[in-house]
Design an enzyme around this catalytic site. Structure first.
Site, mmCIF file in Angstrom:
data_model
loop_
_atom_site.group_PDB
_atom_site.id
_atom_site.type_symbol
_atom_site.label_atom_id
_atom_site.label_comp_id
_atom_site.label_asym_id
_atom_site.label_seq_id
_atom_site.Cartn_x
_atom_site.Cartn_y
_atom_site.Cartn_z
ATOM 1 N N ASN A 228 36.266 47.069 49.794
ATOM 2 C CA ASN A 228 37.534 46.192 50.318
ATOM 3 C C ASN A 228 38.571 47.197 49.981
ATOM 4 O O ASN A 228 38.596 48.068 49.342
ATOM 5 C CB ASN A 228 37.777 44.943 50.086
ATOM 6 C CG ASN A 228 37.647 44.824 48.321
ATOM 7 O OD1 ASN A 228 38.573 45.382 47.688
ATOM 8 N ND2 ASN A 228 36.797 44.095 47.471
ATOM 9 N N ASP B 53 32.017 39.855 48.306
ATOM 10 C CA ASP B 53 31.074 38.646 48.517
ATOM 11 C C ASP B 53 29.697 38.717 48.789
ATOM 12 O O ASP B 53 28.851 38.063 48.324
ATOM 13 C CB ASP B 53 31.741 37.577 49.277
ATOM 14 C CG ASP B 53 33.060 37.084 48.924
ATOM 15 O OD1 ASP B 53 33.012 36.953 47.813
ATOM 16 O OD2 ASP B 53 34.126 36.834 49.685
ATOM 17 N N LYS C 232 19.421 58.305 53.973
ATOM 18 C CA LYS C 232 20.751 58.082 54.930
ATOM 19 C C LYS C 232 19.942 57.393 56.191
ATOM 20 O O LYS C 232 18.958 57.894 56.640
ATOM 21 C CB LYS C 232 21.187 59.287 55.280
ATOM 22 C CG LYS C 232 22.518 59.256 56.284
ATOM 23 C CD LYS C 232 23.194 60.351 56.279
ATOM 24 C CE LYS C 232 24.063 60.315 57.138
ATOM 25 N NZ LYS C 232 24.629 61.600 57.797
ATOM 26 N N PRO D 276 26.556 37.532 43.157
ATOM 27 C CA PRO D 276 26.979 36.727 42.330
ATOM 28 C C PRO D 276 28.540 36.287 42.052
ATOM 29 O O PRO D 276 29.234 37.173 42.252
ATOM 30 C CB PRO D 276 26.601 37.028 40.735
ATOM 31 C CG PRO D 276 26.355 38.423 40.753
ATOM 32 C CD PRO D 276 26.120 38.668 42.382
ATOM 33 N N ASP D 277 28.890 35.036 42.106
ATOM 34 C CA ASP D 277 30.458 34.697 41.751
ATOM 35 C C ASP D 277 30.481 34.801 40.249
ATOM 36 O O ASP D 277 30.268 34.002 39.560
ATOM 37 C CB ASP D 277 30.542 33.366 42.366
ATOM 38 C CG ASP D 277 32.222 33.116 42.388
ATOM 39 O OD1 ASP D 277 32.986 33.366 41.361
ATOM 40 O OD2 ASP D 277 32.577 32.587 43.407
ATOM 41 N N PHE E 69 42.185 35.211 40.116
ATOM 42 C CA PHE E 69 43.150 35.796 41.079
ATOM 43 C C PHE E 69 42.603 35.281 42.695
ATOM 44 O O PHE E 69 41.359 35.426 42.808
ATOM 45 C CB PHE E 69 43.337 37.134 40.872
ATOM 46 C CG PHE E 69 44.323 37.679 40.150
ATOM 47 C CD1 PHE E 69 44.483 37.321 38.656
ATOM 48 C CD2 PHE E 69 45.775 38.123 40.725
ATOM 49 C CE1 PHE E 69 45.502 37.551 37.940
ATOM 50 C CE2 PHE E 69 46.789 38.347 39.934
ATOM 51 C CZ PHE E 69 46.785 38.226 38.463
ATOM 52 N N LYS F 248 35.799 26.970 41.675
ATOM 53 C CA LYS F 248 35.432 28.138 40.484
ATOM 54 C C LYS F 248 35.410 27.413 38.936
ATOM 55 O O LYS F 248 34.743 27.993 38.202
ATOM 56 C CB LYS F 248 36.376 29.099 40.419
ATOM 57 C CG LYS F 248 36.415 29.770 41.991
ATOM 58 C CD LYS F 248 35.800 30.917 41.902
ATOM 59 C CE LYS F 248 35.996 31.864 43.506
ATOM 60 N NZ LYS F 248 35.251 32.913 43.522
HETATM 61 N N1 CTP Z 1 35.527 36.348 42.156
HETATM 62 C C1 CTP Z 1 34.237 36.784 41.260
HETATM 63 N N2 CTP Z 1 32.931 37.031 41.792
HETATM 64 C C2 CTP Z 1 32.820 36.906 43.132
HETATM 65 C C3 CTP Z 1 34.171 36.661 44.053
HETATM 66 C C4 CTP Z 1 35.280 36.266 43.437
HETATM 67 O O1 CTP Z 1 34.521 36.739 40.010
HETATM 68 N N3 CTP Z 1 31.530 37.218 43.755
HETATM 69 C C5 CTP Z 1 36.692 36.093 41.608
HETATM 70 C C6 CTP Z 1 37.802 37.067 41.763
HETATM 71 O O2 CTP Z 1 37.860 37.918 40.837
HETATM 72 C C7 CTP Z 1 39.078 36.235 41.829
HETATM 73 C C8 CTP Z 1 38.397 34.907 42.293
HETATM 74 O O3 CTP Z 1 37.111 34.897 42.039
HETATM 75 O O4 CTP Z 1 39.300 36.044 40.521
HETATM 76 C C9 CTP Z 1 38.879 34.615 43.583
HETATM 77 O O5 CTP Z 1 38.261 35.641 44.470
HETATM 78 P P1 CTP Z 1 38.410 35.429 45.893
HETATM 79 O O6 CTP Z 1 37.685 36.885 46.682
HETATM 80 O O7 CTP Z 1 39.582 34.936 46.541
HETATM 81 O O8 CTP Z 1 37.304 34.172 46.112
HETATM 82 P P2 CTP Z 1 36.121 33.720 47.251
HETATM 83 O O9 CTP Z 1 35.414 33.004 46.446
HETATM 84 O O10 CTP Z 1 35.467 35.052 47.759
HETATM 85 O O11 CTP Z 1 36.988 33.150 48.354
HETATM 86 P P3 CTP Z 1 37.410 33.700 49.712
HETATM 87 O O12 CTP Z 1 36.544 32.800 50.384
HETATM 88 O O13 CTP Z 1 38.761 33.049 49.876
HETATM 89 O O14 CTP Z 1 37.211 34.968 49.689
#
Ligand code: CTP
Length: 450
Positions: A255, A323, A333, A351-352, A370, A388
């Site tokens: 990204n 994500d 390749k 993983p989140d 953030f 979260k």
């Molecule tokens: N984050 C994280 N791990 C992920 C995705 C996000 O730790 N796999 C954290 C980011 O570092 C940030 C927060 O979650 O602090 C929000 O990230 P964002 O990309 O806005 O969240 P998403 O859950 O991906 O929401 P969106 O659908 O809006 O992209």
């Protein structure tokens, strides 16, 4: 580019075996490594092993005349970019603090004009003993970077601080020491690690205030003032930058995150006196002074490093974590077949990291996420805060200025309300945020009176 040169001094202790792994890591990264082993160290690892791994001669004895002809001890102590003592035993640190030079290792440490990093390892009682603590304080005052030992069960069966930090952590501290600005003045042997190189410890001296700072806004907190260290003694973990998720050896999902805001926050946290661990995705940005940086590529690697970095007082998750990752990255390749068909690319959810940290038994006292949003900024942030399980969301309005710019307009969204700031340069956002975090930590973890 010339590779960094490390002079490794290996003291005697059961943890000496970990120095082997450290040498391996350094060599893998292309560093030039010379090892010196003390007589006690030789009881635990052999010069032969170290010579094989470092691909260099290993030095053991000051009075080996042949060695003095090949390379004098003064030269040996000065040709490195950094001297690393690992394990630094209680005895070795006592000698360093007292300026004793009665063998090759201690002579080199007294003769060197290069920065010195010490990774202690000893029994918990020895570490906590007033004499050792006095020696550590002396060494730090002299400009030596003394890492905090790890805590846990020890080889002797006791539990507490005293274990040698993991080789990866020492490696990260070495990288931080090497990427810091040149020494200021004074210190052991006329040279010193800049005090801005902070290990993750709880009682380090404050970083040097002598750095150049650009574009200060009037009314912004001034962390160059030595007395104004609102995060002194706090440990802060920051994630920054994008992640890259490999599809095959030459392609990846990414990204547009520049990492600038996360790096500005890491710099401001270090300036405010915190011990800072920055876990950075792939970005071409210099490590801010006083910050320990670990580079990662993927979300899974970032999640693992975050877990390794705990416990901390506050975590600020600025990274734009992908994500999704390729469910099954190809080893070779991927070739198009010319049929014009849409290429199949199965994705798996990453993983989140933030949500995982919120549920962790080691959840930081203050957990901050953030969020870059283009519309309904506050409403999206409120939903994200609940989803979260963090304490604040710093919602970044990117409608007018997409990722990669120099300024941000943010709203700090918490359960108790919304704090909206004017558009500010990223470093000013960072400093203002540090003031707010310091106040919040002082409220949540009251400081003990001196
Ligand atoms: N984050 C994280 N791990 C992920 C995705 C996000 O730790 N796999 C954290 C980011 O570092 C940030 C927060 O979650 O602090 C929000 O990230 P964002 O990309 O806005 O969240 P998403 O859950 O991906 O929401 P969106 O659908 O809006 O992209």
């Amino acid at each position: 580019m010339t590779k960094p040169r490390i002079l490794m001094i290996i003291g005697g202790g059961i943890a000496a075996y970990k120095s082997i792994e450290l040498v391996r890591l350094l060599r893998k990264a292309g560093y030039v490594v010379r090892c010196v082993i003390t007589r006690a160290g030789e009881q635990f690892v052999t010069p032969l092993t170290l010579a094989a791994l470092s691909e260099n001669k290993v030095y053991t004895n000051l009075f080996d005349l042949k060695d003095e002809v090949e390379m004098g001890h003064i030269q040996l102590s000065r040709e490195a970019d950094l001297v690393v003592v690992a394990p630094a035993t209680a005895d070795l640190m006592a000698k360093m603090a007292g300026g004793i030079a009665d063998d090759l290792a201690t002579t080199l440490l007294l003769a060197t004009d290069k920065p010195v990093l010490a990774a202690p390892a000893m029994n918990v009682r020895m570490w906590l003993h007033a004499a050792t603590q006095r020696n550590v304080a002396t060494l730090r005052g002299d400009g030596v970077t003394v890492m905090e030992p790890d805590e846990g069960e020890m080889a002797c069966g006791e539990f507490g601080p005293g274990r040698l930090p993991e080789p990866a952590a020492i490696f990260a501290a070495i990288k931080a020491a090497l990427s810091s600005p040149p020494p200021l003045a004074g210190g052991v042997g006329g040279g010193t690690v800049p005090s801005s190189v902070l290990p993750l410890s709880s009682d380090m001296p404050s970083p040097s205030p002598s750095r150049q700072r650009e574009g200060d806004l009037s009314g912004q907190p001034d962390f160059a003032d030595e007395d104004h260290r609102p995060l002194y003694g706090r440990r802060i973990l920051i994630t920054a930058g994008p992640t890259h998720e490999p599809i095959d050896p030459v392609r990846y999902i990414a990204n547009r995150s520049s990492g600038k805001q996360g790096f500005a926050i890491a710099a401001a946290a270090a300036e405010a006196g915190a011990e800072v661990l920055l876990i950075a995705g792939p970005v071409e940005l210099p490590t801010p002074p006083g910050v320990i940086r670990v580079d990662v590529e993927t979300a899974v690697e970032m999640a693992a490093e975050v877990e390794q970095g705990l416990p901390v007082d506050a975590a600020i998750m600025v990274a734009a974590v992908a994500d999704w990752r390729a469910a099954d990255p190809a080893g070779q390749k991927i070739k198009k077949d010319g049929s014009g068909q849409v290429a199949p690319l199965a994705l798996a959810e990453n993983p989140d990291i933030l949500a995982g940290l919120a549920k962790s038994p080691h959840r930081p006292t203050l957990l901050i996420g953030f969020a870059a949003e283009t519309n309904d900024v506050v409403a999206h942030a409120e939903a994200k805060l609940a989803r979260k399980g963090c304490d604040w969301i710093v919602a970044n309005d990117v409608a007018a200025d997409p990722m990669g710019g120099e300024s941000n307009r943010v709203h700090i969204v918490s359960k108790t309300g919304i704090d909206s700031w004017d558009r500010l340069p990223k470093h000013a956002v960072a400093r203002k945020l540090m003031e707010k975090i310091a106040d919040e930590l002082d409220a949540r973890i009251p400081r003990q009176p001196d």
